[in-house]
Design a protein around this motif. Sequence first.
Motif, mmCIF file in Angstrom:
data_model
loop_
_atom_site.group_PDB
_atom_site.id
_atom_site.type_symbol
_atom_site.label_atom_id
_atom_site.label_comp_id
_atom_site.label_asym_id
_atom_site.label_seq_id
_atom_site.Cartn_x
_atom_site.Cartn_y
_atom_site.Cartn_z
ATOM 1 N N MET A 1 0.801 -1.169 -0.040
ATOM 2 C CA MET A 1 0.136 -0.175 -0.152
ATOM 3 C C MET A 1 0.881 1.234 0.007
ATOM 4 S SD MET A 1 -2.997 1.527 -0.169
ATOM 5 C CE MET A 1 -4.264 0.241 0.332
ATOM 6 N N THR A 2 1.951 1.189 0.741
ATOM 7 C CA THR A 2 2.768 2.594 0.995
ATOM 8 C C THR A 2 3.366 3.020 -0.592
ATOM 9 O OG1 THR A 2 4.351 1.482 1.833
ATOM 10 C CG2 THR A 2 3.054 2.217 3.350
ATOM 11 N N PRO A 6 2.050 7.462 -1.736
ATOM 12 C CA PRO A 6 3.447 7.998 -1.081
ATOM 13 C C PRO A 6 2.621 8.904 0.014
ATOM 14 C CG PRO A 6 3.026 9.224 -3.398
ATOM 15 C CD PRO A 6 1.966 7.961 -3.167
ATOM 16 N N ASN A 7 1.443 9.105 0.189
ATOM 17 C CA ASN A 7 1.073 10.020 1.150
ATOM 18 C C ASN A 7 0.839 8.920 2.347
ATOM 19 O OD1 ASN A 7 0.811 12.397 -0.164
ATOM 20 N ND2 ASN A 7 -0.950 11.465 -1.112
ATOM 21 N N ILE A 8 1.047 7.901 2.395
ATOM 22 C CA ILE A 8 0.943 6.930 3.606
ATOM 23 C C ILE A 8 2.169 6.674 4.248
ATOM 24 C CG2 ILE A 8 0.291 4.778 4.561
ATOM 25 C CD1 ILE A 8 -1.880 4.528 2.306
ATOM 26 N N GLN A 9 2.361 6.917 5.665
ATOM 27 C CA GLN A 9 3.659 6.896 6.288
ATOM 28 C C GLN A 9 3.476 5.921 7.322
ATOM 29 O OE1 GLN A 9 5.115 10.753 7.304
ATOM 30 N NE2 GLN A 9 5.316 11.383 5.152
ATOM 31 N N ILE A 10 4.685 5.034 7.485
ATOM 32 C CA ILE A 10 4.380 4.437 8.829
ATOM 33 C C ILE A 10 5.566 4.839 9.722
ATOM 34 C CG2 ILE A 10 4.907 1.883 9.343
ATOM 35 C CD1 ILE A 10 4.017 0.996 6.553
ATOM 36 N N SER A 11 5.240 4.546 10.989
ATOM 37 C CA SER A 11 5.970 5.179 12.092
ATOM 38 C C SER A 11 5.772 4.310 13.179
ATOM 39 C CB SER A 11 5.818 6.633 12.470
ATOM 40 O OG SER A 11 4.673 6.750 13.109
ATOM 41 N N ALA A 12 6.911 4.226 13.988
ATOM 42 C CA ALA A 12 6.900 3.138 15.363
ATOM 43 C C ALA A 12 6.256 3.912 16.362
ATOM 44 C CB ALA A 12 8.464 3.065 15.697
#
Length: 44
Positions: A1-2, A6-12
């Motif tokens: 998906m990411t 490019p508007n989707i971000q994954i963070s911890a």
Amino acid sequence: MTERNPNIQISAKAPSNHGAILRKDFRAVADAVREVTALDRSKG
């Protein structure tokens, strides 16, 4: 998906309390996820 969006971000760690939001309004969150998924599939 990411890779496709490019508007989707994954963070911890999120700066707010997302766990409380998910517990309180999980149906609205699930509906939003389904809507985005359907839009992504229709683009194809």
